[in-house]
Motif scaffolding. Structure first.
Motif, mmCIF file in Angstrom:
data_model
loop_
_atom_site.group_PDB
_atom_site.id
_atom_site.type_symbol
_atom_site.label_atom_id
_atom_site.label_comp_id
_atom_site.label_asym_id
_atom_site.label_seq_id
_atom_site.Cartn_x
_atom_site.Cartn_y
_atom_site.Cartn_z
ATOM 1 N N GLU A 233 0.841 -1.196 0.000
ATOM 2 C CA GLU A 233 0.000 0.000 0.000
ATOM 3 C C GLU A 233 0.881 1.254 0.000
ATOM 4 N N MET A 234 0.471 2.267 -0.755
ATOM 5 C CA MET A 234 1.288 3.462 -0.924
ATOM 6 C C MET A 234 1.608 4.162 0.393
ATOM 7 N N VAL A 235 0.710 4.089 1.347
ATOM 8 C CA VAL A 235 0.937 4.786 2.615
ATOM 9 C C VAL A 235 2.200 4.291 3.318
ATOM 10 N N LYS A 236 2.723 3.138 2.938
ATOM 11 C CA LYS A 236 3.958 2.610 3.512
ATOM 12 C C LYS A 236 5.209 3.226 2.878
ATOM 13 N N SER A 237 5.033 4.008 1.813
ATOM 14 C CA SER A 237 6.170 4.535 1.058
ATOM 15 C C SER A 237 6.241 6.060 1.159
ATOM 16 N N PRO A 238 7.327 6.617 1.687
ATOM 17 C CA PRO A 238 7.481 8.073 1.673
ATOM 18 C C PRO A 238 7.728 8.618 0.266
ATOM 19 N N GLY B 68 3.405 2.592 -4.877
ATOM 20 C CA GLY B 68 2.662 1.460 -4.370
ATOM 21 C C GLY B 68 1.195 1.485 -4.743
ATOM 22 N N TYR B 69 0.424 0.672 -4.029
ATOM 23 C CA TYR B 69 -0.970 0.398 -4.354
ATOM 24 C C TYR B 69 -1.919 1.335 -3.615
ATOM 25 N N ASN B 70 -2.950 1.790 -4.334
ATOM 26 C CA ASN B 70 -4.038 2.565 -3.744
ATOM 27 C C ASN B 70 -5.366 1.899 -4.033
ATOM 28 N N ARG B 71 -6.186 1.761 -3.006
ATOM 29 C CA ARG B 71 -7.558 1.311 -3.201
ATOM 30 C C ARG B 71 -8.378 2.396 -3.881
ATOM 31 N N ALA B 72 -9.475 2.002 -4.511
ATOM 32 C CA ALA B 72 -10.377 2.970 -5.134
ATOM 33 C C ALA B 72 -10.870 3.948 -4.078
ATOM 34 N N GLY B 73 -10.833 5.230 -4.434
ATOM 35 C CA GLY B 73 -11.281 6.272 -3.526
ATOM 36 C C GLY B 73 -10.181 6.872 -2.679
ATOM 37 N N GLN B 74 -8.939 6.335 -2.761
ATOM 38 C CA GLN B 74 -7.849 6.846 -1.935
ATOM 39 C C GLN B 74 -7.201 8.093 -2.530
ATOM 40 N N GLU B 75 -7.085 8.161 -3.864
ATOM 41 C CA GLU B 75 -6.499 9.344 -4.490
ATOM 42 C C GLU B 75 -7.583 10.396 -4.664
ATOM 43 N N ARG B 76 -7.164 11.663 -4.691
ATOM 44 C CA ARG B 76 -8.124 12.760 -4.804
ATOM 45 C C ARG B 76 -7.693 13.743 -5.877
ATOM 46 N N THR B 77 -8.696 14.318 -6.555
ATOM 47 C CA THR B 77 -8.489 15.419 -7.484
ATOM 48 C C THR B 77 -9.349 16.582 -7.019
ATOM 49 N N ALA C 76 12.510 19.315 0.438
ATOM 50 C CA ALA C 76 11.573 18.242 0.785
ATOM 51 C C ALA C 76 11.272 17.344 -0.399
ATOM 52 N N TRP C 77 11.301 17.886 -1.611
ATOM 53 C CA TRP C 77 10.950 17.069 -2.771
ATOM 54 C C TRP C 77 11.974 15.978 -3.048
ATOM 55 N N ARG C 78 13.178 16.084 -2.472
ATOM 56 C CA ARG C 78 14.171 15.020 -2.647
ATOM 57 C C ARG C 78 13.677 13.704 -2.033
ATOM 58 N N ARG C 79 12.759 13.780 -1.098
ATOM 59 C CA ARG C 79 12.255 12.572 -0.454
ATOM 60 C C ARG C 79 11.369 11.754 -1.380
ATOM 61 N N LEU C 80 11.007 12.306 -2.536
ATOM 62 C CA LEU C 80 10.235 11.540 -3.511
ATOM 63 C C LEU C 80 11.087 10.472 -4.189
ATOM 64 N N GLN C 81 12.402 10.631 -4.163
ATOM 65 C CA GLN C 81 13.308 9.669 -4.801
ATOM 66 C C GLN C 81 13.399 8.405 -3.970
ATOM 67 N N GLY C 82 13.347 7.244 -4.619
ATOM 68 C CA GLY C 82 13.501 6.002 -3.873
ATOM 69 C C GLY C 82 13.044 4.790 -4.649
ATOM 70 N N PRO C 83 12.945 3.654 -3.989
ATOM 71 C CA PRO C 83 12.566 2.410 -4.661
ATOM 72 C C PRO C 83 11.054 2.294 -4.813
ATOM 73 N N ASN C 84 10.653 1.454 -5.748
ATOM 74 C CA ASN C 84 9.249 1.109 -5.905
ATOM 75 C C ASN C 84 8.891 -0.043 -4.965
ATOM 76 N N GLN C 85 7.598 -0.247 -4.778
ATOM 77 C CA GLN C 85 7.096 -1.416 -4.059
ATOM 78 C C GLN C 85 6.511 -2.387 -5.099
ATOM 79 N N TRP C 86 6.859 -3.665 -4.972
ATOM 80 C CA TRP C 86 6.434 -4.659 -5.938
ATOM 81 C C TRP C 86 5.713 -5.804 -5.235
ATOM 82 N N PRO C 87 4.689 -6.386 -5.863
ATOM 83 C CA PRO C 87 3.932 -7.457 -5.208
ATOM 84 C C PRO C 87 4.694 -8.783 -5.195
#
Length: 352
Positions: A80-85, A89-98, A125-136
């Motif tokens: 789940e994306m919430v585990k990744s700074p 990762g994965y988001n359930r339907a309704g988790q992302e917002r526009t 702060a935007w440097r924290r976006l860099q990192g590994p992906n999460q894979w199933p």
């Protein structure tokens, strides 16, 4: 169930451009460039053929994406994306917002595979976006497949960006300084559930994309719409063998509005129907600042200026734009990993 109303809808299709014409002859290349220039100003959206991506790779990506979404929820929630700074990762339907409203799609986000950046007290702060992906773990074949596909659509995006540069009367590598040696490569595999599951018809709310160009693969179910400058919505249904290409806010910034970054959305499919797509967003390096390109005089006269949206200001500092978008789109990840930034009114109240 919320149903969005629009001033008008049109069945008129988007234009189609054949990328292979860039390499046929000098004369054909110039015709292609002229057609592209018109599309960039009038639409910002078009179907792309002649892209050279192996149909088997496309078929495998779509089939494997469907297998991912068919995994038990507990398997998907392991990444789940919430585990990744890094917002991977994965988001359930309704988790992302526009614009604060829920998008009814489930998805897996990956970006450039990398190590986390070294973070110090003065690191942006935007440097924290860099990192590994999460894979199933339950679908190990997904990683090499999506990374291979990511490389192919990166190639397409850069080819298109070079053609756009030529269409603007510039050297084809005019944007290279702000995407080399490593552009942003955000890739999403997406499933839209039917309206028997979705709580509104908002698959994705109306927005502009933030990068250079988007390369969208649609499966078989329609839903994508593009809003013209006159407020008319154009349906953009799937066309076999094509990608939908659209330009993003970085090009609008760089051309003072000559290039359109059109508003678009996705309507949730009917009850009992699923919609699948794979979206790739080619962006600049996060440490870049977007310049204003000096266009030829005839194009300069057609500049329209930068769109002004109080809820979504566009910054020339790419990393700031990327972080703004991620924080606003994924408030659960923002709360988990960026709590200190949410006290900043600018970052807390703006975004896609």
């Amino acid at each position: 169930m919320t149903v969005h109303t629009t001033p008008a809808e049109a069945e008129t299709s988007l234009p189609t451009l054949d990328l292979s014409r860039l390499h046929v002859s000098a004369e054909e290349r110039q015709v292609f460039i002229a057609e592209l220039r018109t599309v960039l100003h009038d639409h910002g959206f078009f179907y792309l053929t002649g892209h050279g991506v192996d149909p088997k790779l496309i078929e495998d990506v779509v089939a494997t994406a469907k297998r991912f979404f068919s995994l038990p929820l507990e398997e998907k929630l392991k990444i789940e994306m919430v585990k990744s700074p890094h917002f991977r990762g994965y988001n359930r339907a309704g988790q992302e917002r526009t614009r604060g409203e829920q998008d009814w799609r489930e998805q897996l986000d990956i970006n450039t595979e990398d190590k986390p950046a070294e973070i110090g007290p003065d690191t942006p702060a935007w440097r924290r976006l860099q990192g590994p992906n999460q894979w199933p773990e339950a679908l190990p074949e997904l990683k090499p497949l999506l990374l291979a596909y990511q490389a192919e659509v990166t190639r397409i995006g850069i080819d298109i960006l070079k053609a756009i540069a030529a269409a603007l009367g510039q050297p084809e590598n005019v944007f290279a300084d702000i995407y080399q040696p490593q552009p942003s490569q955000l890739l999403k595999i997406i499933r839209y559930p039917g309206r028997d599951v979705a709580e509104t018809d908002q698959g994705v709310g109306a927005h502009k994309d933030g990068g250079f160009v988007t390369v969208l693969l649609q499966d078989t179910t329609p839903g994508l719409r593009v809003r013209t400058e006159d407020g008319v919505w154009i349906n953009a249904p799937p066309v076999p063998g094509t990608f939908v290409i659209n330009t993003g806010e970085l090009l609008e910034l760089a051309t003072n509005g000559f290039v359109r970054a059109d508003v678009h959305d996705v309507i949730a499919p009917p009850a009992g129907v699923e919609r699948f797509s794979v979206a790739f967003f080619l962006g600049s390096r996060p440490d870049a600042t977007i310049p204003v390109i000096e266009l030829p005089e005839d194009l300069k006269r057609a500049e329209r200026g930068i769109s002004v949206d109080p809820l979504n200001p566009i910054f020339r500092e790419v990393g700031q734009n990327q972080l703004k978008s991620r924080l606003r789109s994924h408030p659960d990840v923002a709360r988990a990993h960026y709590g200190e930034l949410l006290a900043s009114e600018q970052l807390a109240t703006t975004g896609r």
